[in-house]
Enzyme design. Structure first.
Site, PDB file in Angstrom:
ATOM      1  N   GLY A  46      40.480 -49.456 -54.543  1.00  0.00           N
ATOM      2  CA  GLY A  46      41.729 -50.134 -54.883  1.00  0.00           C
ATOM      3  C   GLY A  46      41.774 -51.483 -54.188  1.00  0.00           C
ATOM      4  O   GLY A  46      41.021 -51.722 -53.234  1.00  0.00           O
ATOM      5  N   GLN A  51      46.158 -58.390 -50.228  1.00  0.00           N
ATOM      6  CA  GLN A  51      44.895 -58.472 -49.480  1.00  0.00           C
ATOM      7  C   GLN A  51      44.091 -59.723 -49.814  1.00  0.00           C
ATOM      8  O   GLN A  51      43.215 -60.114 -49.054  1.00  0.00           O
ATOM      9  CB  GLN A  51      44.026 -57.233 -49.763  1.00  0.00           C
ATOM     10  CG  GLN A  51      44.617 -55.962 -49.189  1.00  0.00           C
ATOM     11  CD  GLN A  51      43.760 -54.765 -49.536  1.00  0.00           C
ATOM     12  OE1 GLN A  51      43.855 -54.241 -50.639  1.00  0.00           O
ATOM     13  NE2 GLN A  51      42.907 -54.336 -48.622  1.00  0.00           N
ATOM     14  N   CYS A  91      40.171 -48.958 -45.519  1.00  0.00           N
ATOM     15  CA  CYS A  91      40.846 -50.100 -46.131  1.00  0.00           C
ATOM     16  C   CYS A  91      39.911 -51.303 -46.057  1.00  0.00           C
ATOM     17  O   CYS A  91      39.279 -51.522 -45.023  1.00  0.00           O
ATOM     18  CB  CYS A  91      42.153 -50.394 -45.386  1.00  0.00           C
ATOM     19  SG  CYS A  91      43.073 -51.782 -46.075  1.00  0.00           S
ATOM     20  N   LEU A  92      39.820 -52.070 -47.140  1.00  0.00           N
ATOM     21  CA  LEU A  92      38.932 -53.239 -47.147  1.00  0.00           C
ATOM     22  C   LEU A  92      39.368 -54.288 -46.121  1.00  0.00           C
ATOM     23  O   LEU A  92      38.556 -55.131 -45.736  1.00  0.00           O
ATOM     24  CB  LEU A  92      38.881 -53.852 -48.554  1.00  0.00           C
ATOM     25  CG  LEU A  92      38.234 -52.976 -49.635  1.00  0.00           C
ATOM     26  CD1 LEU A  92      38.342 -53.644 -50.997  1.00  0.00           C
ATOM     27  CD2 LEU A  92      36.767 -52.684 -49.291  1.00  0.00           C
ATOM     28  N   HIS A 133      48.776 -46.035 -50.854  1.00  0.00           N
ATOM     29  CA  HIS A 133      48.175 -47.023 -49.939  1.00  0.00           C
ATOM     30  C   HIS A 133      48.396 -48.450 -50.471  1.00  0.00           C
ATOM     31  O   HIS A 133      48.761 -49.356 -49.711  1.00  0.00           O
ATOM     32  CB  HIS A 133      46.682 -46.680 -49.820  1.00  0.00           C
ATOM     33  CG  HIS A 133      45.846 -47.600 -48.992  1.00  0.00           C
ATOM     34  ND1 HIS A 133      45.268 -47.221 -47.796  1.00  0.00           N
ATOM     35  CD2 HIS A 133      45.445 -48.885 -49.205  1.00  0.00           C
ATOM     36  CE1 HIS A 133      44.566 -48.242 -47.312  1.00  0.00           C
ATOM     37  NE2 HIS A 133      44.649 -49.267 -48.144  1.00  0.00           N
ATOM     38  N   GLU A 134      48.210 -48.643 -51.784  1.00  0.00           N
ATOM     39  CA  GLU A 134      48.354 -49.995 -52.364  1.00  0.00           C
ATOM     40  C   GLU A 134      49.817 -50.438 -52.395  1.00  0.00           C
ATOM     41  O   GLU A 134      50.114 -51.608 -52.130  1.00  0.00           O
ATOM     42  CB  GLU A 134      47.761 -50.051 -53.779  1.00  0.00           C
ATOM     43  CG  GLU A 134      46.301 -49.627 -53.926  1.00  0.00           C
ATOM     44  CD  GLU A 134      45.348 -50.254 -52.941  1.00  0.00           C
ATOM     45  OE1 GLU A 134      45.660 -51.315 -52.374  1.00  0.00           O
ATOM     46  OE2 GLU A 134      44.270 -49.668 -52.716  1.00  0.00           O
ATOM     47  N   HIS A 137      50.690 -51.764 -49.120  1.00  0.00           N
ATOM     48  CA  HIS A 137      50.228 -53.153 -48.939  1.00  0.00           C
ATOM     49  C   HIS A 137      51.253 -54.143 -49.491  1.00  0.00           C
ATOM     50  O   HIS A 137      51.539 -55.168 -48.870  1.00  0.00           O
ATOM     51  CB  HIS A 137      48.907 -53.390 -49.672  1.00  0.00           C
ATOM     52  CG  HIS A 137      47.673 -53.054 -48.893  1.00  0.00           C
ATOM     53  ND1 HIS A 137      47.390 -53.608 -47.663  1.00  0.00           N
ATOM     54  CD2 HIS A 137      46.621 -52.249 -49.190  1.00  0.00           C
ATOM     55  CE1 HIS A 137      46.219 -53.137 -47.246  1.00  0.00           C
ATOM     56  NE2 HIS A 137      45.733 -52.315 -48.141  1.00  0.00           N
TER      57      HIS A 137
HETATM   58  O1  GNR Z   1      38.375 -48.546 -50.844  1.00  0.00           O
HETATM   59  C1  GNR Z   1      39.308 -47.922 -50.347  1.00  0.00           C
HETATM   60  N1  GNR Z   1      39.152 -46.616 -50.083  1.00  0.00           N
HETATM   61  C2  GNR Z   1      40.194 -45.783 -49.684  1.00  0.00           C
HETATM   62  C3  GNR Z   1      39.858 -44.528 -49.193  1.00  0.00           C
HETATM   63  C4  GNR Z   1      40.841 -43.659 -48.800  1.00  0.00           C
HETATM   64  C5  GNR Z   1      42.158 -44.020 -48.908  1.00  0.00           C
HETATM   65  C6  GNR Z   1      42.520 -45.271 -49.381  1.00  0.00           C
HETATM   66  C7  GNR Z   1      41.531 -46.148 -49.780  1.00  0.00           C
HETATM   67  S1  GNR Z   1      41.977 -47.700 -50.425  1.00  0.00           S
HETATM   68  C8  GNR Z   1      40.554 -48.634 -50.009  1.00  0.00           C
HETATM   69  C9  GNR Z   1      40.631 -50.019 -50.622  1.00  0.00           C
HETATM   70  C10 GNR Z   1      41.796 -50.774 -50.039  1.00  0.00           C
HETATM   71  O2  GNR Z   1      41.810 -51.250 -48.942  1.00  0.00           O
HETATM   72  N2  GNR Z   1      42.867 -50.861 -50.785  1.00  0.00           N
HETATM   73  O3  GNR Z   1      43.965 -51.473 -50.307  1.00  0.00           O
HETATM   74 NI    NI Z   2      43.885 -51.211 -48.150  1.00  0.00          NI
END
Ligand code: GNR
Ligand code: NI
Length: 174
Positions: A46, A51, A91-92, A133-134, A137
């Protein structure tokens, strides 16, 4: 299409609250294309606009095994949530950092697609985690906010050190 730079914690811009998108136009669709390119290249499941320093309520996701199910969510809202479970998240914006976070187990989300059409879908498993999670953000909230201040501080120090080393390496002659 162009790959974008992903902001890394503790960059303060990750704390901005994204604004609602009033019109889904070609400009937004071009941002979406660049976000997919960035997400696939970084091997994320995601990516939220926040980001990549675009403070609009939009994220892309692809939680499929073969990375061939691109999904776009514009102005997303969770309308139903049930159950709780704890899972490892990454998270990236936090390279190499993983931590357990508790989330709702099943959710229903409503959003606009890339044509501005409203849709609703339910999700569980990785997609349910990813959507929560998104949306966090877009509200300036990060997965480390669910951890203790001590753990968060350790993660901040580790990432700041890595960023200093990367900066130093980049400015040296090779
Ligand atoms: O790539 C991602 N993997 C992930 C793994 C477990 C829970 C959430 C994520 S989201 C993350 C990409 C990201 O940072 N999205 O905001
Ligand atoms: Ni993230």
């Amino acid at each position: 299409m162009a790959k974008m730079t992903v902001l890394q914690y503790p960059d303060e811009r990750l704390r901005k609250v994204a604004q609602k998108i009033e019109k889904v136009d070609d400009n937004i669709r071009s941002v979406i294309d660049d976000m997919f390119e960035t997400m696939y290249e970084e091997q994320g499941v995601g990516l939220a606009a926040t980001q990549v320093d675009i403070h609009k309520r939009l994220f892309v996701a692809d939680c499929s095994e073969d990375q061939n199910e691109p999904m776009v969510f514009i102005n997303p809202e969770i309308t139903e949530a049930e159950g709780h479970f704890k899972n490892d998240e990454g998270c990236l914006s936090f390279p190499g950092v993983y931590a357990k976070v508790e989330r709702a187990e099943k959710i229903t989300v409503t959003a606009l697609d890339k044509n501005g059409e409203r849709f609703s879908r339910s999700a569980e498993g990785l997609l349910a985690i990813c959507i929560q999670h998104e949306i966090d953000h877009l509200n300036g909230k990060l997965f480390v906010d669910y951890l203790s201040p001590l753990k968060r501080e350790r993660i901040r120090k580790k990432l700041e050190k890595e960023q200093r080393l990367a900066e130093k390496y980049a400015t040296e002659a090779h």
